[in-house]
Design a protein around this motif. Structure first.
Motif, short mmCIF file in Angstrom:
data_model
loop_
_atom_site.label_atom_id
_atom_site.label_comp_id
_atom_site.label_asym_id
_atom_site.label_seq_id
_atom_site.Cartn_x
_atom_site.Cartn_y
_atom_site.Cartn_z
N ALA A 72 0.83 -1.21 0.00
CA ALA A 72 0.00 0.00 0.00
C ALA A 72 0.87 1.26 0.00
O ALA A 72 0.56 2.25 -0.68
N VAL A 73 1.97 1.22 0.75
CA VAL A 73 2.90 2.35 0.78
C VAL A 73 3.50 2.59 -0.61
O VAL A 73 3.55 3.72 -1.10
N PHE A 74 3.96 1.51 -1.25
CA PHE A 74 4.59 1.64 -2.56
C PHE A 74 3.59 2.06 -3.63
O PHE A 74 3.92 2.85 -4.53
N LYS A 75 2.37 1.58 -3.55
CA LYS A 75 1.34 2.00 -4.50
C LYS A 75 1.02 3.48 -4.32
O LYS A 75 0.84 4.22 -5.30
N HIS A 76 0.98 3.89 -3.06
CA HIS A 76 0.72 5.30 -2.76
C HIS A 76 1.81 6.19 -3.39
O HIS A 76 1.52 7.29 -3.88
N ALA A 77 3.04 5.67 -3.40
CA ALA A 77 4.17 6.42 -3.96
C ALA A 77 4.36 6.14 -5.45
O ALA A 77 5.33 6.63 -6.04
N LYS A 78 3.43 5.37 -6.03
CA LYS A 78 3.50 5.03 -7.46
C LYS A 78 4.85 4.42 -7.84
O LYS A 78 5.47 4.77 -8.85
N THR A 79 5.30 3.49 -6.98
CA THR A 79 6.55 2.77 -7.19
C THR A 79 6.26 1.27 -7.29
O THR A 79 5.57 0.72 -6.44
N SER A 80 6.79 0.64 -8.32
CA SER A 80 6.47 -0.76 -8.59
C SER A 80 7.10 -1.68 -7.55
O SER A 80 8.27 -1.57 -7.22
N ALA A 81 6.30 -2.61 -7.05
CA ALA A 81 6.77 -3.61 -6.10
C ALA A 81 5.83 -4.80 -6.15
O ALA A 81 4.66 -4.66 -6.52
N LYS A 82 6.35 -5.98 -5.81
CA LYS A 82 5.55 -7.19 -5.80
C LYS A 82 5.93 -8.06 -4.61
O LYS A 82 7.09 -8.04 -4.16
N ILE A 83 4.98 -8.86 -4.16
CA ILE A 83 5.27 -9.93 -3.21
C ILE A 83 5.66 -11.15 -4.03
O ILE A 83 4.92 -11.58 -4.92
N LEU A 84 6.82 -11.70 -3.75
CA LEU A 84 7.34 -12.84 -4.49
C LEU A 84 7.26 -14.07 -3.58
O LEU A 84 7.83 -14.09 -2.49
N THR A 85 6.51 -15.11 -4.01
CA THR A 85 6.28 -16.27 -3.16
C THR A 85 6.86 -17.53 -3.78
O THR A 85 6.97 -17.65 -5.00
N ARG A 86 7.18 -18.49 -2.91
CA ARG A 86 7.81 -19.73 -3.35
C ARG A 86 6.83 -20.87 -3.58
O ARG A 86 6.88 -21.57 -4.58
N ASP A 87 5.93 -21.11 -2.64
CA ASP A 87 5.17 -22.37 -2.60
C ASP A 87 4.13 -22.48 -3.72
O ASP A 87 3.49 -21.49 -4.09
N TYR A 88 3.95 -23.71 -4.17
CA TYR A 88 2.87 -24.00 -5.13
C TYR A 88 1.53 -23.96 -4.39
O TYR A 88 1.38 -24.55 -3.32
N ASN A 89 0.57 -23.26 -4.96
CA ASN A 89 -0.76 -23.18 -4.36
C ASN A 89 -1.74 -22.83 -5.47
O ASN A 89 -1.76 -21.71 -5.98
N TYR A 90 -2.57 -23.80 -5.83
CA TYR A 90 -3.53 -23.57 -6.92
C TYR A 90 -4.63 -22.58 -6.52
O TYR A 90 -5.36 -22.10 -7.37
N SER A 91 -4.72 -22.28 -5.22
CA SER A 91 -5.72 -21.30 -4.74
C SER A 91 -5.08 -19.97 -4.36
O SER A 91 -5.72 -19.13 -3.72
N LEU A 92 -3.83 -19.76 -4.75
CA LEU A 92 -3.10 -18.56 -4.34
C LEU A 92 -3.86 -17.28 -4.65
O LEU A 92 -4.01 -16.40 -3.80
N HIS A 93 -4.34 -17.15 -5.86
CA HIS A 93 -4.92 -15.86 -6.27
C HIS A 93 -6.30 -15.63 -5.67
O HIS A 93 -6.67 -14.48 -5.42
N ARG A 94 -7.03 -16.69 -5.39
CA ARG A 94 -8.30 -16.52 -4.68
C ARG A 94 -8.03 -16.05 -3.25
O ARG A 94 -8.72 -15.15 -2.75
N MET A 95 -7.04 -16.66 -2.60
CA MET A 95 -6.71 -16.26 -1.24
C MET A 95 -6.20 -14.83 -1.20
O MET A 95 -6.55 -14.04 -0.32
N ALA A 96 -5.34 -14.48 -2.16
CA ALA A 96 -4.79 -13.12 -2.20
C ALA A 96 -5.88 -12.08 -2.43
O ALA A 96 -5.82 -10.97 -1.87
N ALA A 97 -6.87 -12.43 -3.23
CA ALA A 97 -7.97 -11.49 -3.50
C ALA A 97 -8.72 -11.14 -2.23
O ALA A 97 -9.28 -10.04 -2.10
N GLY A 98 -8.71 -12.06 -1.25
CA GLY A 98 -9.35 -11.79 0.03
C GLY A 98 -8.67 -10.68 0.81
O GLY A 98 -9.24 -10.15 1.76
N PHE A 99 -7.46 -10.31 0.39
CA PHE A 99 -6.71 -9.22 1.02
C PHE A 99 -6.50 -8.07 0.03
O PHE A 99 -5.56 -7.28 0.15
#
Length: 515
Positions: free
Chosen positions: A25-52
């Motif tokens: 949220a801080v980086f988006k506010h500053a219009k600076t590109s950033a991502k969370i980089l994750t390791r584990d395989y999870n076929y439900s990753l994007h559904r879970m992430a959408a909840g946040f």
């Protein structure tokens, strides 16, 4: 690009993930590109992430990367997607549909929770009723993976697919010596840039992945190792030029009361003892931990950035203040992990003392932990005859309204790098009550103004501080006003000012590395 390196994003997340959400949220506010980089395989990753409130572009998962599935146009799946033979009979159900051929069960269809009829995973059965394989469907609408099981029901091989159906990775397992489980021993990345690659562990693959991401971006990305147990080692083993930082979501040494001389936490031994010259800096959330690290490392030459993990949205800071005296219930709230070092049991015992003077008080416990530990807390609540006053309400992703119902935030934790929930509580006008421990409370609480900071272990004094706030409306309101004012220090703009010097290392190296 700036990457926050982690293990996963789940339906239930720890402070590591919540700190990353706030950081995004801080980086988006500053219009600076950033991502969370994750390791584990999870076929439900994007559904879970959408909840946040995270979208695909906020995440970069290792398996998505090799599956060519970092950005996928979502589509819905259903039983029709499976193209079942006409001779199969389907008994539909909201959670698990059964597929029969005559009188024999051939398949179970597990549907995605909260998405009526969509595919989660399927299980196939042999003529003896044993599961032979499972097929997993990415929540964005494609067949993502398949696991093959031996006669003991243990996975011995997996295949992960690209959205177009091509094989992307294969994972192989061997049975442990005791025969009770399996361990991953080989990973094959199939036809990646024209050749196959083999790895003996996920750590090896993860390091390769970090280097490939860095290469794809043109090198010199910024990588911040957030979860030490899985991120620290692969980060320091990278071979491509990048800016690498180690973040401290926990205390760095084993004795919470002696962070200078006691042995290092195992997650930090490799990097702090042997490979400090391979990183560009450390990131702590408090000045106190930074001082202890400087003393411990016997050097001022390693760059240490102090950046709280907290951040409060502009919307929350602009929201009107809720008068504490208008709240009907004398509710105390705790938000955090339910584990031994959080000493929720001491909080419950202190609350028992509170009831002697404030009989209508309530204790609202929010968080998750192992079933065994939660059961021990529930047993303690029952033994102390608090079942009507103290309630464990579990993990609550959307917790803003819950804070607004409480009058005071309390935590009895014995060790924490930075209790994020304390700053969340401040933004909702809740005075704080906590022990003075390593680390966090002493840099969040202004003792006597926005809360009380007690000597560690003083359960009686802790209870008296709670009683004072609940029995004195004027003091409660004064401290509530101070809490709201204190939260201004954690605005997105102010947090960005702390991140800027580190982010600028994309353009120029900051500080001097230790040799």
């Amino acid at each position: 690009m700036i990457y926050f390196v982690n293990e996963y994003v789940m339906a239930l997340n720890s402070g590591v993930e919540h700190a990353e959400f706030k950081r995004l949220a801080v980086f988006k506010h500053a219009k600076t590109s950033a991502k969370i980089l994750t390791r584990d395989y999870n076929y439900s990753l994007h559904r879970m992430a959408a909840g946040f409130d995270l979208d695909q572009d906020d995440l970069l998962n290792m398996y998505d990367f090799f599956q060519d599935a970092t950005m996928v146009s979502p589509k819905k799946t259903s039983t029709k997607t499976l193209h079942l033979p006409f001779q199969y009979q389907v008994s539909p159900d909201a959670n698990v549909s059964r597929v029969m051929q005559g009188g024999r069960l051939v398949m179970k269809i597990h549907h995605t929770p909260g998405r009526v009829g969509e595919l989660g995973f399927t299980e196939f059965f042999d003529t003896y009723g044993n599961i032979t394989n499972r097929v997993f469907y990415d929540d964005r609408g494609f067949k993502s993976g398949e696991a093959f099981l031996n006669q003991a029901g243990q996975v011995f091989a997996e295949v992960l697919y690209k959205p177009n159906g091509q094989r992307a990775l294969e994972r192989f397992y061997e049975v442990t010596e005791d025969g009770k489980g399996t361990v991953l021993f080989n990973i094959r990345v199939v036809n990646y840039q024209g050749r196959d690659y083999y790895f003996n562990s996920e750590d090896e693959l993860f390091t390769f992945f970090l280097d490939e991401v860095n290469r794809k971006d043109g090198l010199n990305d910024v990588f911040i190792a957030d979860r030490p147990s899985i991120a620290n080692s692969p980060l320091i083993k990278m071979t491509t030029p990048a800016k690498k930082y180690i973040w401290f979501p926990i205390a760095h040494a084993t004795d919470p009361f002696d962070q200078v001389e006691s042995p290092l936490d195992g997650n930090y031994v490799e990097v702090l003892s042997n490979h400090l010259n391979r990183i560009d800096g450390l990131i702590t959330m408090t000045q106190a931990q930074a001082r202890d690290l400087r003393t411990r490392l016997h050097s001022n030459s390693i760059q240490i950035h102090v950046i709280p993990g907290a951040a409060v949205s502009d919307e929350q800071l602009a929201a009107g203040q809720l008068p504490a005296v208008n709240k009907k219930e004398n509710k105390i709230i705790y938000v955090g992990r339910l584990e031994a070092n959080k000493r929720v049991d001491d909080l419950i015992r202190a609350f028992k003392l509170v009831l002697r003077k404030v009989p209508d008080a309530k204790l609202d416990i929010r968080g998750y932990g192992s079933s065994e530990f939660v059961a021990s807390l529930e047993k303690l609540i029952k033994e102390l005859k608090l079942t009507d006053q103290a309630v464990i309400n579990g993990y609550t992703p959307k917790i803003e309204a819950v804070y607004d119902q409480a009058k005071v935030f309390a935590t009895a934790t014995s060790s924490d790098a930075y209790p994020l929930a304390m700053t969340e509580a401040l933004s909702h006008g809740l005075p704080l009550v906590a022990f003075d421990i390593n680390y966090g409370p002493s840099e969040i609480i202004q003792n006597g103004k926005n809360g009380y900071l007690l000597k560690n272990g003083d359960v009686y004094g802790f209870s008296e501080a709670l009683v004072k706030l609940l029995q004195d409306p004027a003091e409660l309101q004064d401290m509530s006003s101070e809490a709201y004012a204190s939260a201004q220090a954690y605005s997105l703009s102010k947090m960005w000012q702390l991140w800027q010097p580190l982010v600028e290392t994309e353009k120029a190296t900051v500080g001097v590395k230790m040799s």
